[in-house]
Write an enzyme that holds these catalytic residues in place. Structure first.
Site, PDB file in Angstrom:
ATOM      1  N   CYS A   1       0.231   0.639  10.378  1.00 43.91           N
ATOM      2  CA  CYS A   1      -0.076  -0.401   9.328  1.00 43.91           C
ATOM      3  C   CYS A   1       1.133  -1.100   8.819  1.00 43.91           C
ATOM      4  CB  CYS A   1      -0.966   0.256   8.287  1.00 43.91           C
ATOM      5  SG  CYS A   1      -1.479  -1.084   7.134  1.00 43.91           S
TER       6      CYS A   1
ATOM      7  N   CYS B   1       0.342   5.169   6.860  1.00 49.68           N
ATOM      8  CA  CYS B   1      -0.290   5.020   8.050  1.00 49.68           C
ATOM      9  C   CYS B   1       0.477   4.428   9.188  1.00 49.68           C
ATOM     10  CB  CYS B   1      -1.579   4.233   7.982  1.00 49.68           C
ATOM     11  SG  CYS B   1      -2.773   4.535   6.739  1.00 49.68           S
TER      12      CYS B   1
ATOM     13  N   CYS C   1     -18.895  -7.276   3.283  1.00 47.57           N
ATOM     14  CA  CYS C   1     -18.259  -6.033   3.798  1.00 47.57           C
ATOM     15  C   CYS C   1     -17.047  -5.989   2.874  1.00 47.57           C
ATOM     16  CB  CYS C   1     -17.855  -6.228   5.043  1.00 47.57           C
ATOM     17  SG  CYS C   1     -17.267  -4.679   5.795  1.00 47.57           S
TER      18      CYS C   1
ATOM     19  N   ARG D   1     -17.848  -3.565  17.606  1.00 49.19           N
ATOM     20  CA  ARG D   1     -17.209  -4.852  17.497  1.00 49.19           C
ATOM     21  C   ARG D   1     -15.773  -4.581  18.210  1.00 49.19           C
ATOM     22  NH1 ARG D   1     -16.648  -5.046  11.730  1.00 49.19           N
ATOM     23  NH2 ARG D   1     -18.782  -6.082  11.794  1.00 49.19           N
TER      24      ARG D   1
ATOM     25  N   CYS E   1     -19.448   0.654   8.051  1.00 50.46           N
ATOM     26  CA  CYS E   1     -18.678   0.138   9.060  1.00 50.46           C
ATOM     27  C   CYS E   1     -17.456   0.981   9.445  1.00 50.46           C
ATOM     28  CB  CYS E   1     -18.080  -1.401   8.655  1.00 50.46           C
ATOM     29  SG  CYS E   1     -17.137  -1.955   9.807  1.00 50.46           S
TER      30      CYS E   1
ATOM     31  N   CYS F   1       1.011  -1.303   0.137  1.00 50.47           N
ATOM     32  CA  CYS F   1       0.065  -0.145   0.117  1.00 50.47           C
ATOM     33  C   CYS F   1       0.786   1.208   0.098  1.00 50.47           C
ATOM     34  CB  CYS F   1      -0.952   0.028   1.092  1.00 50.47           C
ATOM     35  SG  CYS F   1      -2.031   1.425   1.316  1.00 50.47           S
TER      36      CYS F   1
ATOM     37  N   CYS G   1     -15.828 -10.496   5.336  1.00 47.96           N
ATOM     38  CA  CYS G   1     -15.237  -9.048   5.247  1.00 47.96           C
ATOM     39  C   CYS G   1     -14.082  -9.199   4.278  1.00 47.96           C
ATOM     40  CB  CYS G   1     -14.967  -8.383   6.658  1.00 47.96           C
ATOM     41  SG  CYS G   1     -16.501  -8.212   7.580  1.00 47.96           S
TER      42      CYS G   1
END
Length: 334
Positions: free
Chosen positions: A76, A73, A144, A276, A204, A69, A113
């Site tokens: 991550c 972040c 999802c 969650r 979500c 990616c 998901c």
């Protein structure tokens, strides 16, 4: 069709939100400051007003495209900017994804998901994931997706393919967002959430705690989620999983009571959302998880991996749920 220009809800005496009040950050801070047991008790009361406290919604999360990616972040391991030892992988084959989905359904998951490590998908990627979504939907599972920032029309394409929920987290307090992520802005997140709502998808949306934020900043995160208009149907609260090679690998440990407080405050401020208990459960003792359920958590990720990080084994989760007399959502109790 109703059009959503999604935003943090502004206080208005003329057009109040039909189901949720406006939460000032200072009001959310006051909830965090409540005596611990009183806060948990209040959250449990709110939870019981809207849900069966024994039911837990089970979701299984699969990384269908891992690593590489371009975002930065700081939490991550999938960022291409950090050396975390994560092996980059291309998109999984449809057959492999379907096999994982079938296993998830057989083990009690009601939602499947799928995540892909993109800043945002390209049109050809939407074509591919649309086929995957349709195939998973045909299995009788809720679907999802978390695919990053969406361009115009993409959310509609995903909706038409059978997607039920789109995950796009606000991550942290809007005022400190730029300290954790530098390659996109908080407004970028809001823009995609607006596209998702306009397409008729459920949202979500949650965040991560334990990233060296202060309690007022945790309150800022919860206030920003609670003031989304409409509120998210599903709110994942993640505890940072520290991964060697990421800038937050040396973050200070968050006291377990502070995490439980965050769950409780999320439940009080978002009374009809599924809250969650998400990443970080692998490091949580059973008693801590039990208190989270008492404080209003009623959804978990079920399976031994969350994208790239470890999650409690399914057998362990089933044993814990048995101990606590909890059962999966829509499970037929005999």
């Amino acid at each position: 069709m109703t059009t959503f220009n999604l935003r943090l809800k502004a206080k208005s005496e003329l057009t109040p939100h039909p189901t949720a009040q406006y939460w000032r950050k200072c009001q959310v801070e006051e909830l965090f400051e409540m005596p611990f047991m009183e806060l948990v008790f209040k959250a449990a009361q709110v939870h019981r007003e809207h849900f069966n406290p024994q039911e837990i919604q089970l979701s299984t999360l699969l990384s269908i495209k891992t690593g590489g990616c371009p975002e930065d972040c700081e939490y991550c391991p999938q960022s291409a900017r950090y050396d975390t030892g994560l092996e980059r992988q291309t998109m999984l084959e449809v057959e492999e994804i379907l096999e994982k989905a079938k296993i998830a359904k057989a083990r009690g998951a009601s939602r499947f998901c799928m995540g892909a490590a993109w800043r945002g998908p390209k049109p050809k990627d939407i074509d591919t994931v649309s086929k995957i979504i349709s195939a998973v939907k045909d299995l009788g599972l809720e679907t999802c997706g978390t695919f990053g920032m969406l361009e115009d029309g993409m959310a509609e394409d995903l909706k038409n393919a059978g997607l039920d929920y789109y995950n796009h987290n606000l991550d942290t307090d809007p005022e400190r967002y730029h300290k954790v992520i530098h390659t996109r802005s908080h407004d970028d997140r809001m823009d995609t959430l607006g596209k998702v709502r306009n397409a008729g998808l459920k949202v979500c949306c949650g965040g991560i705690v334990g990233m060296n934020e202060t309690r007022p900043e945790r309150a800022g995160l919860i206030a920003s989620l609670a003031n989304l208009d409409p509120q998210p149907e599903s709110v994942p609260i993640n505890q940072l999983v520290k991964v060697e090679g990421t800038p937050l690998a040396e973050a200070e440990d968050l006291d377990w009571t502070e995490f439980v407080r965050t769950i409780a405050v999320a439940r009080i401020t978002m009374p009809t959302s599924y809250v969650r208990l998400s990443a970080g459960r692998g490091n949580m003792p059973e008693a801590m998880q039990a208190l989270c359920f008492m404080a209003g958590a009623n959804s978990i990720f079920y399976g031994d991996k969350l994208l790239t990080t470890e999650n409690p084994e399914e057998d362990h989760d089933r044993q814990l749920m048995d101990k606590l007399d909890l059962y999966p959502l829509n499970y037929q109790v005999v």
